[in-house]
Design a protein around this motif. Structure first.
Motif, PDB file in Angstrom:
ATOM      1  N   ASN A 130      39.642  43.102  40.915  1.00 48.66           N
ATOM      2  CA  ASN A 130      39.516  42.824  42.348  1.00 48.66           C
ATOM      3  C   ASN A 130      38.521  43.745  43.064  1.00 48.66           C
ATOM      4  O   ASN A 130      37.754  43.283  43.914  1.00 48.66           O
ATOM      5  N   VAL A 134      35.408  42.617  45.760  1.00 48.43           N
ATOM      6  CA  VAL A 134      35.315  43.060  47.159  1.00 48.43           C
ATOM      7  C   VAL A 134      33.889  43.523  47.448  1.00 48.43           C
ATOM      8  O   VAL A 134      33.298  43.165  48.471  1.00 48.43           O
ATOM      9  N   THR A 137      31.475  40.492  47.543  1.00 47.92           N
ATOM     10  CA  THR A 137      31.594  39.736  48.798  1.00 47.92           C
ATOM     11  C   THR A 137      30.855  40.434  49.925  1.00 47.92           C
ATOM     12  O   THR A 137      30.166  39.795  50.726  1.00 47.92           O
ATOM     13  N   ARG A 138      30.981  41.764  50.002  1.00 46.54           N
ATOM     14  CA  ARG A 138      30.264  42.519  51.037  1.00 46.54           C
ATOM     15  C   ARG A 138      28.756  42.332  50.904  1.00 46.54           C
ATOM     16  O   ARG A 138      28.039  42.170  51.894  1.00 46.54           O
ATOM     17  N   VAL A 181      33.312  49.969  52.255  1.00 47.45           N
ATOM     18  CA  VAL A 181      34.708  49.588  52.007  1.00 47.45           C
ATOM     19  C   VAL A 181      35.610  50.820  52.081  1.00 47.45           C
ATOM     20  O   VAL A 181      36.686  50.784  52.698  1.00 47.45           O
ATOM     21  N   LYS A 192      41.635  44.587  48.881  1.00 47.36           N
ATOM     22  CA  LYS A 192      41.767  43.620  49.967  1.00 47.36           C
ATOM     23  C   LYS A 192      41.694  42.212  49.403  1.00 47.36           C
ATOM     24  O   LYS A 192      40.883  41.919  48.532  1.00 47.36           O
ATOM     25  N   GLY A 193      42.547  41.359  49.926  1.00 48.90           N
ATOM     26  CA  GLY A 193      42.544  39.968  49.474  1.00 48.90           C
ATOM     27  C   GLY A 193      43.227  39.765  48.134  1.00 48.90           C
ATOM     28  O   GLY A 193      43.175  38.667  47.582  1.00 48.90           O
ATOM     29  N   LYS A 259      40.741  34.645  51.239  1.00 43.26           N
ATOM     30  CA  LYS A 259      40.360  35.818  50.439  1.00 43.26           C
ATOM     31  C   LYS A 259      38.989  36.337  50.855  1.00 43.26           C
ATOM     32  O   LYS A 259      38.792  37.545  51.030  1.00 43.26           O
ATOM     33  N   SER A 260      38.026  35.431  51.041  1.00 44.83           N
ATOM     34  CA  SER A 260      36.670  35.840  51.437  1.00 44.83           C
ATOM     35  C   SER A 260      36.674  36.491  52.816  1.00 44.83           C
ATOM     36  O   SER A 260      35.959  37.463  53.055  1.00 44.83           O
ATOM     37  N   GLN A 263      37.929  40.056  52.478  1.00 43.76           N
ATOM     38  CA  GLN A 263      37.049  40.952  51.739  1.00 43.76           C
ATOM     39  C   GLN A 263      35.727  41.207  52.444  1.00 43.76           C
ATOM     40  O   GLN A 263      35.052  42.191  52.156  1.00 43.76           O
TER      41      GLN A 263
END
Length: 341
Positions: A130, A134, A137-138, A181, A192-193, A259-260, A263
């Motif tokens: 995970n 994260v 996604t950032r 993050v 997260k998520g 989830k997106s 994150q």
């Protein structure tokens, strides 16, 4: 080499190839999922138009933002998933044979067992990887202002160059995303998520259940055929993987959007509608301010990307497994022949 390790390495290889082919679609889809402006969402550009806009205003490189950590994440995720999937699958098959010996069942792994095996593999994968997603996604949702938009409508070329040097931000890389993050939420921020993602293991679970079921039926149909060639070719694997992923994506897409959102970078100041404290808070705010359509933003792009990626992954993975087993078999035969009698 164990069967689990062969499948794990093949899954990692297939995942990397699928990721390289479909990554620009992933970037656009993540941006579509995290778009919170209802006016922009209402007049949302098509996938191709949005890709062109990113290239025009931010450059080609932004379509591949976060590619390196994503490739690492894909290799890790697919490797971990397929490794544990094969281990759990072997145990399920052994249990099915034991039950058959007791007069229960036909010795094959049923749909429910396949679902449980895929779910357990997915949970292990999510908990271990995970943090990587994260960061990815950032990096996918980070937008870079174009030089033209930074300069506005200035007419002097010399002053433009000076202004560019003053305002152009440094490149946004992996270390920047990691630091961002951590500054926001500490170590827990990298998970997260994770709650909706754990629920999202139902996606590959449904996918593999559908895939294994369709593959089993196709093999049975071939076995009952009068033709001598009962093998399943790469193109058939491609279409089976695509159909399985399509069914799983349609069912679980809203969880992927949540989830997106969790994150992506949180808007701690200003509009509180764009700041999510957790999974339930995100769901409630999305229902209140965006309605049900908010949970399906970018679904068309995701279906194209995920179905294509899954089809490529299954095809490449099966070919790699088949090729590796053939090489190992030939190597074993050659070694046996070289031994003195």
């Amino acid at each position: 080499m164990s069967d689990a390790l062969i499948n794990g390495l093949a899954g990692a290889g297939g995942g990397i190839i699928a990721q390289l082919i479909t990554y620009p679609l992933q970037t656009v889809n993540t941006r579509q999922q995290t778009e919170r402006d209802r006016k922009k969402a209402k007049y949302q550009l098509s996938t191709i138009e949005q890709m062109c806009q990113v290239v025009k205003h931010e450059g080609w490189d932004r379509l591949y933002g976060g590619l390196m950590p994503s490739l690492v994440g894909t290799a890790a995720s697919q490797g971990v998933y397929y490794y544990f999937y094969q281990i759990f699958r072997n145990k399920a098959e052994a249990a099915a044979i034991e039950l058959r010996n007791k007069g229960i069942g036909d010795g094959s792994v049923g749909m429910l067992s396949s679902l449980v095996v895929a779910a357990l593999s997915g949970c292990v994968n999510v908990l271990l990887t995970n943090p990587i997603w994260v960061v990815v996604t950032r990096m996918q949702t980070h937008t870079k202002m174009s030089k033209k938009s930074q300069l506005g409508h200035s007419s002097s070329s010399s002053s433009d160059e000076a202004l560019l040097a003053a305002v152009e931000p440094p490149p946004y890389g992996t270390t920047h995303a990691v630091q961002e993050v951590y500054d926001e939420s500490g170590l827990l921020g990298f998970w997260k998520g994770v709650f909706p993602t754990l629920i999202m293991v139902s996606n590959p679970s449904i996918q593999f259940m559908l895939y294994e079921t369709m593959l089993k039926k196709l093999k049975e149909r071939r076995a009952s055929s009068v033709k001598t060639n009962n093998g399943i070719n790469a193109l058939e694997i491609f279409f089976l993987g695509a159909l399985a992923k399509l069914g799983a994506t349609v069912v679980t897409y809203p969880l992927l959007v949540v989830k997106s959102r969790l994150q992506a970078k949180q808007h701690t100041g200003g509009d509180k509608r764009h700041h999510y404290k957790g999974t339930l808070d995100a769901i409630l705010k999305m229902i209140r301010y965006e309605g049900l359509p908010g949970f399906y933003k970018g679904m068309g792009t995701k279906i194209v990307q995920s179905v294509l990626a899954a089809a490529v992954l299954f095809m490449v993975k099966e070919e790699l497994v088949r090729g590796t087993r053939a090489l190992l078999t030939r190597s074993a035969i050659k070694t046996a022949k070289s031994r003195p009698p």
